[in-house]
Scaffold this motif. Sequence first.
Motif, PDB file in Angstrom:
ATOM      1  N   SER A  63      12.414  -9.884  -6.630  1.00  0.00           N
ATOM      2  CA  SER A  63      10.961  -9.997  -6.543  1.00  0.00           C
ATOM      3  C   SER A  63      10.463  -9.206  -5.340  1.00  0.00           C
ATOM      4  CB  SER A  63      10.540 -11.458  -6.430  1.00  0.00           C
ATOM      5  OG  SER A  63      10.772 -11.954  -5.133  1.00  0.00           O
ATOM      6  N   TRP A  64       9.217  -8.802  -5.418  1.00  0.00           N
ATOM      7  CA  TRP A  64       8.618  -8.022  -4.341  1.00  0.00           C
ATOM      8  C   TRP A  64       8.695  -8.788  -3.021  1.00  0.00           C
ATOM      9  CZ3 TRP A  64       7.416  -3.313  -3.095  1.00  0.00           C
ATOM     10  CH2 TRP A  64       6.576  -3.095  -2.009  1.00  0.00           C
ATOM     11  N   SER A  65       8.361 -10.065  -3.040  1.00  0.00           N
ATOM     12  CA  SER A  65       8.374 -10.842  -1.800  1.00  0.00           C
ATOM     13  C   SER A  65       9.790 -10.943  -1.217  1.00  0.00           C
ATOM     14  CB  SER A  65       7.767 -12.229  -2.005  1.00  0.00           C
ATOM     15  OG  SER A  65       8.459 -12.926  -2.999  1.00  0.00           O
ATOM     16  N   GLU A  66      10.812 -10.981  -2.067  1.00  0.00           N
ATOM     17  CA  GLU A  66      12.191 -10.994  -1.572  1.00  0.00           C
ATOM     18  C   GLU A  66      12.537  -9.672  -0.891  1.00  0.00           C
ATOM     19  OE1 GLU A  66      14.352 -11.782  -5.106  1.00  0.00           O
ATOM     20  OE2 GLU A  66      14.164 -13.958  -4.935  1.00  0.00           O
ATOM     21  N   ASP A 112       0.821  -1.211   0.000  1.00  0.00           N
ATOM     22  CA  ASP A 112       0.000   0.000   0.000  1.00  0.00           C
ATOM     23  C   ASP A 112       0.857   1.264   0.000  1.00  0.00           C
ATOM     24  OD1 ASP A 112      -2.266  -1.577   0.025  1.00  0.00           O
ATOM     25  OD2 ASP A 112      -2.727  -1.241   2.147  1.00  0.00           O
ATOM     26  N   LEU A 113       1.932   1.259   0.778  1.00  0.00           N
ATOM     27  CA  LEU A 113       2.795   2.438   0.855  1.00  0.00           C
ATOM     28  C   LEU A 113       3.643   2.628  -0.405  1.00  0.00           C
ATOM     29  CD1 LEU A 113       4.129   2.184   4.514  1.00  0.00           C
ATOM     30  CD2 LEU A 113       2.611   3.940   3.608  1.00  0.00           C
ATOM     31  N   TYR A 114       4.041   1.529  -1.005  1.00  0.00           N
ATOM     32  CA  TYR A 114       5.002   1.568  -2.128  1.00  0.00           C
ATOM     33  C   TYR A 114       4.431   0.899  -3.375  1.00  0.00           C
ATOM     34  CZ  TYR A 114       8.252   2.823   1.572  1.00  0.00           C
ATOM     35  OH  TYR A 114       8.874   3.442   2.618  1.00  0.00           O
ATOM     36  N   ALA A 115       3.200   1.248  -3.728  1.00  0.00           N
ATOM     37  CA  ALA A 115       2.539   0.621  -4.883  1.00  0.00           C
ATOM     38  C   ALA A 115       3.344   0.812  -6.174  1.00  0.00           C
ATOM     39  CB  ALA A 115       1.129   1.175  -5.045  1.00  0.00           C
ATOM     40  N   ASP A 116       3.899   2.000  -6.381  1.00  0.00           N
ATOM     41  CA  ASP A 116       4.675   2.258  -7.599  1.00  0.00           C
ATOM     42  C   ASP A 116       5.957   1.418  -7.633  1.00  0.00           C
ATOM     43  OD1 ASP A 116       2.808   4.113  -8.458  1.00  0.00           O
ATOM     44  OD2 ASP A 116       3.839   5.780  -7.481  1.00  0.00           O
ATOM     45  N   VAL A 117       6.567   1.248  -6.488  1.00  0.00           N
ATOM     46  CA  VAL A 117       7.781   0.440  -6.402  1.00  0.00           C
ATOM     47  C   VAL A 117       7.454  -1.023  -6.691  1.00  0.00           C
ATOM     48  CG1 VAL A 117       9.630  -0.356  -4.881  1.00  0.00           C
ATOM     49  CG2 VAL A 117       8.875   2.031  -4.790  1.00  0.00           C
ATOM     50  N   GLU A 118       6.350  -1.491  -6.142  1.00  0.00           N
ATOM     51  CA  GLU A 118       5.950  -2.883  -6.373  1.00  0.00           C
ATOM     52  C   GLU A 118       5.699  -3.134  -7.869  1.00  0.00           C
ATOM     53  OE1 GLU A 118       3.324  -6.254  -6.944  1.00  0.00           O
ATOM     54  OE2 GLU A 118       2.586  -4.195  -7.044  1.00  0.00           O
ATOM     55  N   ARG A 119       5.009  -2.204  -8.517  1.00  0.00           N
ATOM     56  CA  ARG A 119       4.763  -2.342  -9.963  1.00  0.00           C
ATOM     57  C   ARG A 119       6.067  -2.305 -10.747  1.00  0.00           C
ATOM     58  NH1 ARG A 119       0.165   0.593  -8.634  1.00  0.00           N
ATOM     59  NH2 ARG A 119       1.150   2.595  -9.009  1.00  0.00           N
ATOM     60  N   ALA A 120       6.969  -1.425 -10.361  1.00  0.00           N
ATOM     61  CA  ALA A 120       8.265  -1.334 -11.050  1.00  0.00           C
ATOM     62  C   ALA A 120       9.061  -2.624 -10.882  1.00  0.00           C
ATOM     63  CB  ALA A 120       9.062  -0.136 -10.527  1.00  0.00           C
ATOM     64  N   CYS A 121       9.017  -3.225  -9.713  1.00  0.00           N
ATOM     65  CA  CYS A 121       9.720  -4.502  -9.481  1.00  0.00           C
ATOM     66  C   CYS A 121       9.189  -5.578 -10.407  1.00  0.00           C
ATOM     67  CB  CYS A 121       9.549  -4.953  -8.031  1.00  0.00           C
ATOM     68  SG  CYS A 121      10.585  -4.084  -6.875  1.00  0.00           S
TER      69      CYS A 121
END
Length: 105
Positions: free
Chosen positions: A35-38, A19-28
């Motif tokens: 990976s996001w989970s890593e 929720d805080l880093y939605a743009d970062v998650e999409r970029a990953c």
Amino acid sequence: DIPFYATLFRRNFDKILRDLYADVERACRRLGAASWSELVEAHVQRTPCVAPDPNQFGDGFDATIQQQCPEHAWLAELADFAWTRHRAWTAPDSEGPGLDERVMV
């Protein structure tokens, strides 16, 4: 039952960071970098949550990204921007007297 609660704990932190880093998650996802989970797991290991507000767990995520993905420095900068935006959005309106003190003269 401890593994069950550990899974819930991790999922909660994943949701907070997502929720805080939605743009970062999409970029990953698009980059195919770490990976996001890593990244979430690395942040959980690196930064224990001690604040009463769970949204404070996002503090320092940019440093986690920098450590995990040094070849994508801009991704850490994007995370820093997202954190700054979150802090500005959740900051108190002012440090001065509140409305009651200003109205009651």
